[in-house]
Motif scaffolding. Sequence first.
Motif, PDB file in Angstrom:
ATOM      1  N   GLY A  73     -32.654   0.075 -17.635  1.00 34.70           N
ATOM      2  CA  GLY A  73     -32.621  -0.856 -16.894  1.00 34.70           C
ATOM      3  C   GLY A  73     -31.671  -1.894 -18.300  1.00 34.70           C
ATOM      4  O   GLY A  73     -31.621  -3.476 -18.081  1.00 34.70           O
ATOM      5  N   ARG A  74     -32.462  -2.324 -19.029  1.00 30.55           N
ATOM      6  CA  ARG A  74     -31.954  -2.827 -20.444  1.00 30.55           C
ATOM      7  C   ARG A  74     -31.164  -2.660 -20.080  1.00 30.55           C
ATOM      8  O   ARG A  74     -30.649  -3.508 -20.828  1.00 30.55           O
ATOM      9  CB  ARG A  74     -33.554  -2.975 -21.702  1.00 30.55           C
ATOM     10  N   ILE A  75     -30.213  -1.647 -20.990  1.00 25.93           N
ATOM     11  CA  ILE A  75     -28.698  -1.289 -21.205  1.00 25.93           C
ATOM     12  C   ILE A  75     -28.036  -2.027 -20.347  1.00 25.93           C
ATOM     13  O   ILE A  75     -27.341  -3.022 -20.672  1.00 25.93           O
ATOM     14  CB  ILE A  75     -28.679   0.308 -21.174  1.00 25.93           C
ATOM     15  N   LEU A  76     -28.565  -2.074 -19.188  1.00 25.73           N
ATOM     16  CA  LEU A  76     -27.506  -2.807 -17.595  1.00 25.73           C
ATOM     17  C   LEU A  76     -27.862  -4.099 -17.724  1.00 25.73           C
ATOM     18  O   LEU A  76     -27.115  -4.685 -17.565  1.00 25.73           O
ATOM     19  CB  LEU A  76     -27.769  -2.015 -16.240  1.00 25.73           C
ATOM     20  N   ARG A  77     -28.774  -4.766 -17.826  1.00 27.49           N
ATOM     21  CA  ARG A  77     -28.884  -5.729 -17.652  1.00 27.49           C
ATOM     22  C   ARG A  77     -28.137  -6.639 -19.375  1.00 27.49           C
ATOM     23  O   ARG A  77     -27.800  -7.653 -19.015  1.00 27.49           O
ATOM     24  CB  ARG A  77     -30.617  -6.234 -18.154  1.00 27.49           C
ATOM     25  N   ALA A  78     -28.284  -5.859 -20.851  1.00 21.62           N
ATOM     26  CA  ALA A  78     -27.799  -6.083 -21.485  1.00 21.62           C
ATOM     27  C   ALA A  78     -26.041  -6.982 -21.093  1.00 21.62           C
ATOM     28  O   ALA A  78     -25.244  -7.270 -21.436  1.00 21.62           O
ATOM     29  CB  ALA A  78     -28.188  -5.565 -22.560  1.00 21.62           C
ATOM     30  N   GLN A  79     -25.757  -5.400 -20.687  1.00 21.02           N
ATOM     31  CA  GLN A  79     -24.281  -5.520 -20.301  1.00 21.02           C
ATOM     32  C   GLN A  79     -24.151  -6.375 -19.611  1.00 21.02           C
ATOM     33  O   GLN A  79     -22.520  -7.096 -20.010  1.00 21.02           O
ATOM     34  CB  GLN A  79     -23.641  -4.186 -19.652  1.00 21.02           C
ATOM     35  N   ARG A  80     -24.572  -6.735 -18.697  1.00 18.79           N
ATOM     36  CA  ARG A  80     -24.095  -8.018 -17.127  1.00 18.79           C
ATOM     37  C   ARG A  80     -24.449  -9.746 -18.032  1.00 18.79           C
ATOM     38  O   ARG A  80     -24.073 -10.497 -17.561  1.00 18.79           O
ATOM     39  CB  ARG A  80     -25.286  -8.253 -16.289  1.00 18.79           C
ATOM     40  N   GLU A  81     -25.221  -9.016 -19.122  1.00 18.54           N
ATOM     41  CA  GLU A  81     -24.875 -11.107 -19.833  1.00 18.54           C
ATOM     42  C   GLU A  81     -24.172 -10.971 -20.824  1.00 18.54           C
ATOM     43  O   GLU A  81     -23.526 -12.440 -20.963  1.00 18.54           O
ATOM     44  CB  GLU A  81     -26.608 -10.716 -20.761  1.00 18.54           C
ATOM     45  N   PHE A  82     -22.900 -10.628 -20.862  1.00 20.70           N
ATOM     46  CA  PHE A  82     -22.118 -10.531 -21.634  1.00 20.70           C
ATOM     47  C   PHE A  82     -20.740 -11.138 -20.696  1.00 20.70           C
ATOM     48  O   PHE A  82     -20.491 -10.562 -19.895  1.00 20.70           O
ATOM     49  CB  PHE A  82     -20.497  -9.242 -22.411  1.00 20.70           C
TER      50      PHE A  82
END
Length: 86
Positions: A77-86
């Motif tokens: 979940g943290r990886i997916l959220r971090a990718q959406r921030e870009f």
Amino acid sequence: MDDAETRVKAAEVALERVQVANKHGLPAELVGFLRGETAEALEAEAATLAKHMSAGGFGLGIGGLDPTDSGPTGVIGRILRAQREF
């Protein structure tokens, strides 16, 4: 002390080191760090090593992604959220 007695003493100390390491849950690789010659010294050294082994937070972890750390709050979940921030 003759040669045979010296070897017996060395073997007894080596066995005691392994037993103390096992008692404190230390891996075989750390037995060499127990240098004491008395039971009390070995116990103190093993307790110190075991305390630092269980401290956590500074080791390499289990390697790779931890499957128990999944779901929306886990690492995936943290990886997916971090990718959406870009």
